[in-house]
Design an enzyme around this catalytic site. Structure first.
Site, PDB file in Angstrom:
ATOM      1  N   GLU A   1       6.523   9.484   9.460  1.00 53.42           N
ATOM      2  CA  GLU A   1       5.085   9.253   9.656  1.00 53.42           C
ATOM      3  C   GLU A   1       4.428   8.615   8.422  1.00 53.42           C
ATOM      4  O   GLU A   1       3.562   7.739   8.539  1.00 53.42           O
ATOM      5  CB  GLU A   1       4.392  10.588   9.966  1.00 53.42           C
ATOM      6  CG  GLU A   1       2.925  10.454  10.295  1.00 53.42           C
ATOM      7  CD  GLU A   1       2.697   9.705  11.602  1.00 53.42           C
ATOM      8  OE1 GLU A   1       3.013  10.239  12.661  1.00 53.42           O
ATOM      9  OE2 GLU A   1       2.214   8.561  11.543  1.00 53.42           O
TER      10      GLU A   1
ATOM     11  N   VAL B   1       4.104   4.487   7.456  1.00 46.58           N
ATOM     12  CA  VAL B   1       3.131   3.510   7.967  1.00 46.58           C
ATOM     13  C   VAL B   1       1.725   4.085   7.877  1.00 46.58           C
ATOM     14  O   VAL B   1       1.431   5.124   8.474  1.00 46.58           O
ATOM     15  CB  VAL B   1       3.445   3.117   9.428  1.00 46.58           C
ATOM     16  CG1 VAL B   1       2.423   2.090   9.920  1.00 46.58           C
ATOM     17  CG2 VAL B   1       4.856   2.576   9.550  1.00 46.58           C
TER      18      VAL B   1
ATOM     19  N   GLU C   1       2.432  -1.538  -6.208  1.00 48.77           N
ATOM     20  CA  GLU C   1       3.831  -1.108  -6.192  1.00 48.77           C
ATOM     21  C   GLU C   1       4.497  -1.605  -7.479  1.00 48.77           C
ATOM     22  O   GLU C   1       3.987  -2.529  -8.140  1.00 48.77           O
ATOM     23  CB  GLU C   1       4.549  -1.739  -4.993  1.00 48.77           C
ATOM     24  CG  GLU C   1       3.969  -1.375  -3.637  1.00 48.77           C
ATOM     25  CD  GLU C   1       4.580  -0.129  -3.015  1.00 48.77           C
ATOM     26  OE1 GLU C   1       5.667   0.285  -3.452  1.00 48.77           O
ATOM     27  OE2 GLU C   1       3.963   0.429  -2.092  1.00 48.77           O
TER      28      GLU C   1
ATOM     29  N   ASP D   1       5.072  -5.334   1.995  1.00 46.99           N
ATOM     30  CA  ASP D   1       4.918  -3.910   2.321  1.00 46.99           C
ATOM     31  C   ASP D   1       4.248  -3.754   3.690  1.00 46.99           C
ATOM     32  O   ASP D   1       4.716  -2.982   4.547  1.00 46.99           O
ATOM     33  CB  ASP D   1       4.082  -3.242   1.219  1.00 46.99           C
ATOM     34  CG  ASP D   1       3.610  -1.857   1.589  1.00 46.99           C
ATOM     35  OD1 ASP D   1       4.410  -0.919   1.429  1.00 46.99           O
ATOM     36  OD2 ASP D   1       2.457  -1.714   2.044  1.00 46.99           O
TER      37      ASP D   1
ATOM     38  N   LYS E   1       5.690  -2.340   7.512  1.00 49.52           N
ATOM     39  CA  LYS E   1       5.010  -1.370   8.384  1.00 49.52           C
ATOM     40  C   LYS E   1       4.812  -1.944   9.786  1.00 49.52           C
ATOM     41  O   LYS E   1       5.008  -1.255  10.787  1.00 49.52           O
ATOM     42  CB  LYS E   1       3.668  -0.982   7.754  1.00 49.52           C
ATOM     43  CG  LYS E   1       3.820  -0.258   6.417  1.00 49.52           C
ATOM     44  CD  LYS E   1       2.500  -0.162   5.674  1.00 49.52           C
ATOM     45  CE  LYS E   1       2.673   0.531   4.324  1.00 49.52           C
ATOM     46  NZ  LYS E   1       1.515   0.418   3.444  1.00 49.52           N
TER      47      LYS E   1
HETATM   48  P1  NAP Z   1       6.941   7.186  -7.376  1.00 48.79           P
HETATM   49  O1  NAP Z   1       5.682   7.840  -7.786  1.00 48.79           O
HETATM   50  O2  NAP Z   1       7.396   5.975  -8.087  1.00 48.79           O
HETATM   51  O3  NAP Z   1       8.091   8.293  -7.418  1.00 48.79           O
HETATM   52  C1  NAP Z   1       9.412   7.994  -7.168  1.00 48.79           C
HETATM   53  C2  NAP Z   1      10.255   9.204  -7.482  1.00 48.79           C
HETATM   54  O4  NAP Z   1      11.594   8.953  -7.127  1.00 48.79           O
HETATM   55  C3  NAP Z   1      10.241   9.578  -8.968  1.00 48.79           C
HETATM   56  O5  NAP Z   1      10.141  10.961  -9.100  1.00 48.79           O
HETATM   57  C4  NAP Z   1      11.603   9.088  -9.456  1.00 48.79           C
HETATM   58  O6  NAP Z   1      12.134   9.873 -10.515  1.00 48.79           O
HETATM   59  C5  NAP Z   1      12.437   9.284  -8.216  1.00 48.79           C
HETATM   60  N1  NAP Z   1      13.584   8.391  -8.173  1.00 48.79           N
HETATM   61  C6  NAP Z   1      13.585   7.043  -8.141  1.00 48.79           C
HETATM   62  N2  NAP Z   1      14.838   6.579  -8.138  1.00 48.79           N
HETATM   63  C7  NAP Z   1      15.642   7.658  -8.174  1.00 48.79           C
HETATM   64  C8  NAP Z   1      17.043   7.849  -8.218  1.00 48.79           C
HETATM   65  N3  NAP Z   1      17.861   6.801  -8.222  1.00 48.79           N
HETATM   66  N4  NAP Z   1      17.505   9.096  -8.244  1.00 48.79           N
HETATM   67  C9  NAP Z   1      16.671  10.167  -8.250  1.00 48.79           C
HETATM   68  N5  NAP Z   1      15.344  10.053  -8.226  1.00 48.79           N
HETATM   69  C10 NAP Z   1      14.842   8.826  -8.206  1.00 48.79           C
HETATM   70  O7  NAP Z   1       6.899   6.780  -5.806  1.00 48.79           O
HETATM   71  P2  NAP Z   1       5.885   7.306  -4.708  1.00 48.79           P
HETATM   72  O8  NAP Z   1       4.627   6.543  -4.820  1.00 48.79           O
HETATM   73  O9  NAP Z   1       5.856   8.779  -4.693  1.00 48.79           O
HETATM   74  O10 NAP Z   1       6.593   6.756  -3.370  1.00 48.79           O
HETATM   75  C11 NAP Z   1       7.714   7.405  -2.824  1.00 48.79           C
HETATM   76  C12 NAP Z   1       7.988   6.791  -1.437  1.00 48.79           C
HETATM   77  O11 NAP Z   1       6.844   6.952  -0.623  1.00 48.79           O
HETATM   78  C13 NAP Z   1       8.263   5.280  -1.447  1.00 48.79           C
HETATM   79  O12 NAP Z   1       9.185   4.973  -0.432  1.00 48.79           O
HETATM   80  C14 NAP Z   1       6.910   4.672  -1.131  1.00 48.79           C
HETATM   81  O13 NAP Z   1       6.982   3.394  -0.555  1.00 48.79           O
HETATM   82  C15 NAP Z   1       6.404   5.693  -0.125  1.00 48.79           C
HETATM   83  N6  NAP Z   1       4.962   5.738   0.034  1.00 48.79           N
HETATM   84  C16 NAP Z   1       4.174   5.933  -1.048  1.00 48.79           C
HETATM   85  C17 NAP Z   1       2.807   6.018  -0.890  1.00 48.79           C
HETATM   86  C18 NAP Z   1       1.901   6.261  -2.041  1.00 48.79           C
HETATM   87  O14 NAP Z   1       0.690   6.355  -1.840  1.00 48.79           O
HETATM   88  N7  NAP Z   1       2.393   6.402  -3.267  1.00 48.79           N
HETATM   89  C19 NAP Z   1       2.254   5.865   0.400  1.00 48.79           C
HETATM   90  C20 NAP Z   1       3.095   5.682   1.490  1.00 48.79           C
HETATM   91  C21 NAP Z   1       4.458   5.625   1.295  1.00 48.79           C
HETATM   92  P3  NAP Z   1      11.428   9.978 -11.958  1.00 48.79           P
HETATM   93  O15 NAP Z   1      10.102  10.639 -11.701  1.00 48.79           O
HETATM   94  O16 NAP Z   1      12.322  10.829 -12.756  1.00 48.79           O
HETATM   95  O17 NAP Z   1      11.275   8.583 -12.462  1.00 48.79           O
HETATM   96  N1  HSE Z   2       1.314  -0.076  -1.611  1.00 44.50           N
HETATM   97  C1  HSE Z   2       0.912   0.552  -0.411  1.00 44.50           C
HETATM   98  C2  HSE Z   2      -0.546   0.203  -0.112  1.00 44.50           C
HETATM   99  C3  HSE Z   2       1.101   2.060  -0.549  1.00 44.50           C
HETATM  100  O1  HSE Z   2      -1.231  -0.331  -0.972  1.00 44.50           O
HETATM  101  O2  HSE Z   2      -1.000   0.430   1.005  1.00 44.50           O
HETATM  102  C4  HSE Z   2       1.155   2.752   0.755  1.00 44.50           C
HETATM  103  O3  HSE Z   2       2.197   2.350   1.548  1.00 44.50           O
END
Ligand code: NAP
Ligand code: HSE
Length: 434
Positions: A137, A140, A198, A209, A213
């Site tokens: 969920e 997207v 990103e 991105d 979606k």
């Molecule tokens: P983030 O803040 O960059 O966190 C990524 C995490 O993954 C970090 O804790 C990192 O470890 C860990 N990681 C990365 N590579 C790794 C590896 N090889 N082995 C073990 N751990 C690893 O990313 P995020 O924003 O939370 O996003 C996570 C996912 O959610 C992504 O797929 C993103 O597209 C999706 N998403 C994010 C958002 C948003 O608002 N942020 C919204 C929708 C979807 P370290 O902390 O030790 O560096």
């Molecule tokens: N980079 C994305 C955005 C994060 O700006 O919407 C959520 O997928």
């Protein structure tokens, strides 16, 4: 309700990725433990976590959980029932760990749109072979429950069209440019400072991105295999503050808009800058908010609006998936068995649309007539036109056309320069009917 639920056996999560989303999930599990148990009839607990750097200071107490530096090791632990993948990336650790989890008999929850857009079909087929589920969920539109709406609420509809603004960063940049009167480069840097972009900013501003979606939604909506490679993509990098202001003068807003629809020729998927009426719900969408519009044959049009990113909203979506698994809900990944999804026949959008054209017209006698002639020769009829004052040698001219085809617009744009009265390249942006 499953036997497992009736017995109240704990559902044990292994969370890989402790960044924005991962820590958000940890906080919800910790803060709402009693409520989650009351709602599902069983405790929902975290047993193990993984990230790259164990020494990093994180905004949650992780001392009760086992630590794995290798996400594959986490995904295959005996004390993990659900592997929660929140690392990101469509190759490497995320993919390896998800494959390992499914093969080890774990259900998977992820927020990783890139991984699903590139490998969704293979992962869905593996999940079915292994008798596991993949839920996504959060992949997207962040906190908006659009996957659930499509796969469950609208399951009785033949979907006609899916569209929306699905990248909050682009919507923030476009609306901030307009509100503050700032150029793209300045607002891009601002978004960077705010941590909106990103790690690879082109994923956002290049439309990739949001394209991921859209491809996922199209698969569920139209029963086709995810076909990200066939999404027509264009980012927001060439949109100028002038375009935004002038579109606004003509009653429109510029949005990075995704549209997917099944036509007689095949599946159209485009994620491109479009003009939408300023008074429409999409036109009024500001900042990082997302909006998804779903059109079904029985339900008509549904508009979903909410936070598309951020710790709380994204973790909320992840938890919705976790609780569905805890309750025993087991749905096919893309809403129907993966083996029944059809190969999408890609089609380029040929449906006529009105277009916005902006060109810099030189201050020469007969210049406007030459431009009008080029449009006439391409079979394009002008609906509205406005010329602004001359700056140096040229004056911006805006033209809103009647409905025409992209081919005709491309032909006209190519023929403006040889007239010798148009400075630089003309900009053409589709006006979307809502
Ligand atoms: P983030 O803040 O960059 O966190 C990524 C995490 O993954 C970090 O804790 C990192 O470890 C860990 N990681 C990365 N590579 C790794 C590896 N090889 N082995 C073990 N751990 C690893 O990313 P995020 O924003 O939370 O996003 C996570 C996912 O959610 C992504 O797929 C993103 O597209 C999706 N998403 C994010 C958002 C948003 O608002 N942020 C919204 C929708 C979807 P370290 O902390 O030790 O560096
Ligand atoms: N980079 C994305 C955005 C994060 O700006 O919407 C959520 O997928």
């Amino acid at each position: 309700m499953s036997a497992q639920t009736a017995s109240g056996k704990a559902l044990r999560l292994g969370i890989a990725g402790l960044g924005t989303v991962g820590i958000g999930v940890v906080k919800i599990v910790q803060r709402h433990a009693e409520m989650l148990e009351a709602r599902t009839g069983r405790p929902v607990v975290i047993t193990a976590v993984s990230a790259r750097d164990r020494s990093k200071n994180r905004d949650a107490d992780l001392s009760e959980y086992a630590w794995e530096t290798d996400p594959v090791a986490l995904a295959t632990r005996d004390d993990v029932d659900v592997f929660v993948e929140l690392m990101g990336g469509h190759e490497g650790a995320a993919k390896d760990a998800m494959l390992a989890a499914l093969k080890a008999g774990k259900d998977v929850v992820t927020a990783n749109k890139a991984l699903l857009a590139h490998h969704g079909q293979a992962l869905a087929e593996l999940a079915e072979t292994e008798g596991r589920v993949i839920r996504f969920e959060a992949a997207v539109a962040g906190g908006i429950p659009v996957i659930k709406t499509l796969t469950e609420g609208l399951a009785g509809n033949r979907l006609r069209r899916v569209m929306g603004v699905m990248n909050g960063t682009c919507n923030y940049i476009l609306t901030r440019m307009e509100d503050a009167g700032l150029p793209y480069d300045v607002v891009f840097e601002e978004a960077n400072q705010l941590g909106y972009l990103e790690a690879d900013p082109n994923l956002d501003v290049g439309g990739i991105d949001a394209g991921h979606k859209l491809a996922i939604l199209a698969s569920i909506a139209f029963g086709t295999k995810v076909a990200f490679d066939h999404v027509q993509l264009e980012g927001i990098g060439r949109i100028s503050i002038d375009d935004i202001r002038r579109a606004s003068d003509m009653g429109y807003k510029i949005k990075l808009l995704g549209v997917a629809q099944m036509t007689g020729r095949g599946l159209e998927q485009r994620m491109t800058p479009c003009l939408v009426p300023a008074s429409s719900p999409l036109g009024q969408l500001t900042g990082g908010t997302n909006m998804v519009v779903l059109e079904g044959d029985s339900v008509g049009q549904i508009v979903l609006r909410g936070a598309g990113a951020g710790e709380g909203p994204t973790a909320s979506a992840v938890m919705g998936d976790v609780l569905d698994i805890a309750r025993g809900l087991r749905l096919a990944t893309f809403g129907q068995p993966a083996t029944t999804l059809e190969e999408a026949q890609p089609a380029v959008s040929a449906a006529p649309a009105a277009y916005y054209l902006r060109l810099n017209l030189m201050d020469k006698p007969g210049a406007l007539a030459k431009v009008a002639a080029v449009l006439g020769e391409a079979g394009i009829s002008i609906s509205r036109m406005r010329q602004y004052g001359h700056a140096d040698t040229a004056a911006p001219v805006l033209i809103v056309t009647h409905k025409t085809t992209r081919d005709a617009i491309d032909l006209a744009v190519g023929n403006f320069l040889p007239t010798g009265v148009v400075e630089g390249d003309a900009i053409a942006i589709r006006i979307e009917e809502l």
